[in-house]
Design an enzyme around this catalytic site. Structure first.
Site, PDB file in Angstrom:
ATOM      1  N   GLU A  45      40.322  34.291  96.827  1.00  0.00           N
ATOM      2  CA  GLU A  45      39.590  33.092  97.243  1.00  0.00           C
ATOM      3  C   GLU A  45      38.136  33.131  96.760  1.00  0.00           C
ATOM      4  O   GLU A  45      37.463  34.161  96.846  1.00  0.00           O
ATOM      5  CB  GLU A  45      39.629  33.010  98.773  1.00  0.00           C
ATOM      6  CG  GLU A  45      38.854  31.858  99.380  1.00  0.00           C
ATOM      7  CD  GLU A  45      38.882  31.879 100.906  1.00  0.00           C
ATOM      8  OE1 GLU A  45      38.576  30.840 101.513  1.00  0.00           O
ATOM      9  OE2 GLU A  45      39.203  32.942 101.498  1.00  0.00           O
ATOM     10  N   LYS A 113      41.580  23.789 100.315  1.00  0.00           N
ATOM     11  CA  LYS A 113      41.734  24.419 101.629  1.00  0.00           C
ATOM     12  C   LYS A 113      41.677  23.361 102.725  1.00  0.00           C
ATOM     13  O   LYS A 113      40.775  22.507 102.736  1.00  0.00           O
ATOM     14  CB  LYS A 113      40.643  25.471 101.816  1.00  0.00           C
ATOM     15  CG  LYS A 113      40.834  26.394 103.011  1.00  0.00           C
ATOM     16  CD  LYS A 113      39.794  27.509 102.958  1.00  0.00           C
ATOM     17  CE  LYS A 113      39.970  28.536 104.061  1.00  0.00           C
ATOM     18  NZ  LYS A 113      38.968  29.615 103.934  1.00  0.00           N
ATOM     19  N   CYS A 149      43.804  31.397 102.453  1.00  0.00           N
ATOM     20  CA  CYS A 149      43.259  32.222 103.537  1.00  0.00           C
ATOM     21  C   CYS A 149      43.595  31.655 104.923  1.00  0.00           C
ATOM     22  O   CYS A 149      44.708  31.794 105.395  1.00  0.00           O
ATOM     23  CB  CYS A 149      41.760  32.407 103.349  1.00  0.00           C
ATOM     24  SG  CYS A 149      41.084  33.827 104.265  1.00  0.00           S
TER      25      CYS A 149
END
Length: 552
Positions: A45, A113, A149
């Site tokens: 990430e 994200k 994540c």
């Protein structure tokens, strides 16, 4: 359709803001993947910028420079495997935390994200927009889902990717260490595998950034939660992971299962790694510290030597008339055992000069804390002068117990650029010294064997700012103090919780008072290695001025 698929996992250590250097690391990993005939090379990430960027990523010029590096990477890596890399991404004036897929000289897909962490050390809601829940992207005819994540800690994003055709999951992460974090990650990812029935690859970065250390430990799970691969903790590693498609879909072929050390070793590695990377990334080759003969400074000196090597550590003993001969002997013994430069700089003459200067103002007033703190601040002054003269970063040596209750002198022993033991309670300091004496690893640059004499560990702690002073004169004994702090600080517990655990209420109110009135000191203190999820700084943010006290 491919029946085999190879992914090169690049568990690497980026530098925040070093866009060119991070791109070069990505290119090198891609070259390794191409040599291994990988189909996809994956990086963690926000790799191109480093992580955690905080408000730096809000700067438009920085965003543009990051995207330019990505576009150049896409062109440079056009003839070979696809490259997946974390980066900031701007669409319609909105900034996203993105995972970009580079193929055939261009950015072929963007994953944005969705769930933005907004707790502990993360403020992503402050800097990023929430992206839509998206489906998989395609590499070599294979549909891959990449929740980023935090997205993998929630069922909805993974479920959406599975329902829209993802054949396996590749999860890029910037997940920092705290004690017990590796088990928490694994348990969460097993849940995602059980829910979707898909293989899962969890890729984490490594390296220190300010107070945080990203600990790696990337792993792969097959349906049912069976561990197929686990990479080492903390080490930069490039591994090739093979998947094979059978009648039941894709399965990850067995790979190396790296052993993970216990919590004591992990904590110590974090303290070493955080200092090593903080110094290197901030541009310091050498450090210095005041070596008092006590256990805290002995441990910091040992961490410094393990991180940077003995030739890059200067220890200075600054005795006053209250410094015992035992402390002088112990400080010298630690310095000799570690092989560091050791200087003796008495402060008695300087202290006398300051005392005489202030005598007309202090006439008729009884000596007390002000006079004690002159010693500490004079030491800070001298150490900072050496830091300026020699270009060596000054380390501070206060443990978490002292940081919590303000048992340190602002502009004195709190002066310095970094504190490796800031999140280590005093009782754990003692045990960590014993652990280091009994253990040596290849990532330690210091010598094996007993480097902290038992006389340092076993003697009663003292600041030695007055005759026969002991820490226990002002504070409960450290086992009791640390147990109280664990409830009040780490667990955010109440006075009633502490009373229920068997502690005296009057003592508790004293400790509570010290915690709150010391906030201004912590606000000005040096950063230090984060070992728990309730470390002082980003994990625990309290107002400096605060009159509330627990009424219980």
């Amino acid at each position: 359709m491919a029946e085999q698929f190879r992914i090169t996992l690049a568990q690497l250590n980026p530098v925040v803001g070093d866009l060119t250097g991070n791109a070069a690391k990505a290119r090198e990993a891609w070259e390794q993947g191409r040599a291994a005939k990988a189909d996809l090379v994956a990086l963690p990430e926000m790799f191109i910028t480093g992580y955690n960027t905080q408000d730096l990523v809000r700067k438009p010029a920085f965003q543009q420079a990051a995207v330019a590096e990505i576009q150049a990477l896409a062109v440079a890596c056009s003839d070979g495997p696809a490259l997946a890399i974390g980066a900031p991404w701007v669409e319609q004036g909105k900034l996203f935390n993105a995972y970009l897929i580079l193929q055939r000289g261009q950015i072929s897909a963007q994953v944005l994200k969705h769930h933005l962490p907004n707790e502990a050390v993360f403020d992503e809601v402050r800097v990023f927009e929430s992206g839509p829940m998206s489906g998989p992207y395609v590499v070599g005819g294979v549909r891959i889902g990449s929740p980023i994540c935090e997205d993998a800690w929630h069922e909805d994003v993974v479920e959406t990717q599975a329902e829209t055709g993802a054949e396996f999951l590749l999860i890029p992460n910037g997940s920092p260490y705290y004690r017990g974090k590796a088990d928490a990650r694994l348990n969460q990812m097993v849940s995602r595998v059980v829910e979707t029935g898909l293989p899962l690859i969890y890729l984490n970065m490594v390296g220190g950034q300010d107070d945080q250390v990203f600990d790696g430990g990337s792993f792969a799970l097959n349906p049912g939660g069976a561990l197929a691969l686990r990479m080492p903790l903390f080490d930069e590693t490039v591994s090739h992971v093979d998947l094979e498609r059978g009648p039941d879909g894709w399965r990850i072929l067995p790979g190396e299962i790296a052993l993970h050390p216990d919590d004591w070793e992990q904590d110590y590695r974090v303290m070493v790694q955080s200092l090593r990377d903080y110094a290197a990334k901030a541009g310091f080759q050498k450090v210095l510290l005041g070596l008092s003969g006590g256990v805290d400074s002995a441990l910091v000196a040992t961490i410094a030597v393990d991180a940077l090597g003995a030739d890059n550590v200067r220890c200075v003993m600054l005795p006053s008339e209250f410094t015992s001969q035992n402390s002088l002997n112990d400080a010298e013994a630690v310095a000799k055992a570690l092989g560091v430069s050791y200087d003796l700089v008495p402060i008695s003459y300087g202290r006398a000069a300051i005392t005489q200067t202030l005598a007309p103002l202090f006439e008729g007033l009884a000596p007390g804390l002000a006079e004690e703190n002159i010693q500490s601040r004079l030491r800070g002054l001298l150490l900072m002068a050496m830091s300026n003269k020699f270009g060596e970063m000054l380390l501070t040596t206060g443990n978490k117990s002292e940081v919590a209750v303000g048992y340190a002198t602002i502009y004195g022993d709190m002066a310095g650029g970094y504190n490796p033991i800031k999140d280590l309670y005093k009782t754990r300091v003692f045990e960590t010294c014993r652990w280091r004496n009994a253990n040596h690893r290849n990532w330690m640059m210091g010598p094996a064997g007993t480097v902290i004499p038992t006389s340092v560990i076993d003697k009663p702690p003292s600041a030695e700012l007055r005759e026969d002073q002991k820490d226990s004169d002002s504070l409960p004994d450290y086992p009791e103090l640390d147990a109280i702090l664990n409830i009040l600080v780490d667990q955010d517990g109440s006075i009633a919780d502490c009373v229920a655990a068997g502690f005296d209420r009057a003592t508790l109110k004293q400790i509570e008072h010290l915690i709150y009135i010391s906030e201004h000191k912590r606000f000005q203190s040096a950063p230090g290695a984060r070992l728990t999820d309730r470390a002082f700084w980003l994990d625990r943010r309290y107002p400096i001025v605060n009159r509330w006290r627990d009424p219980n």
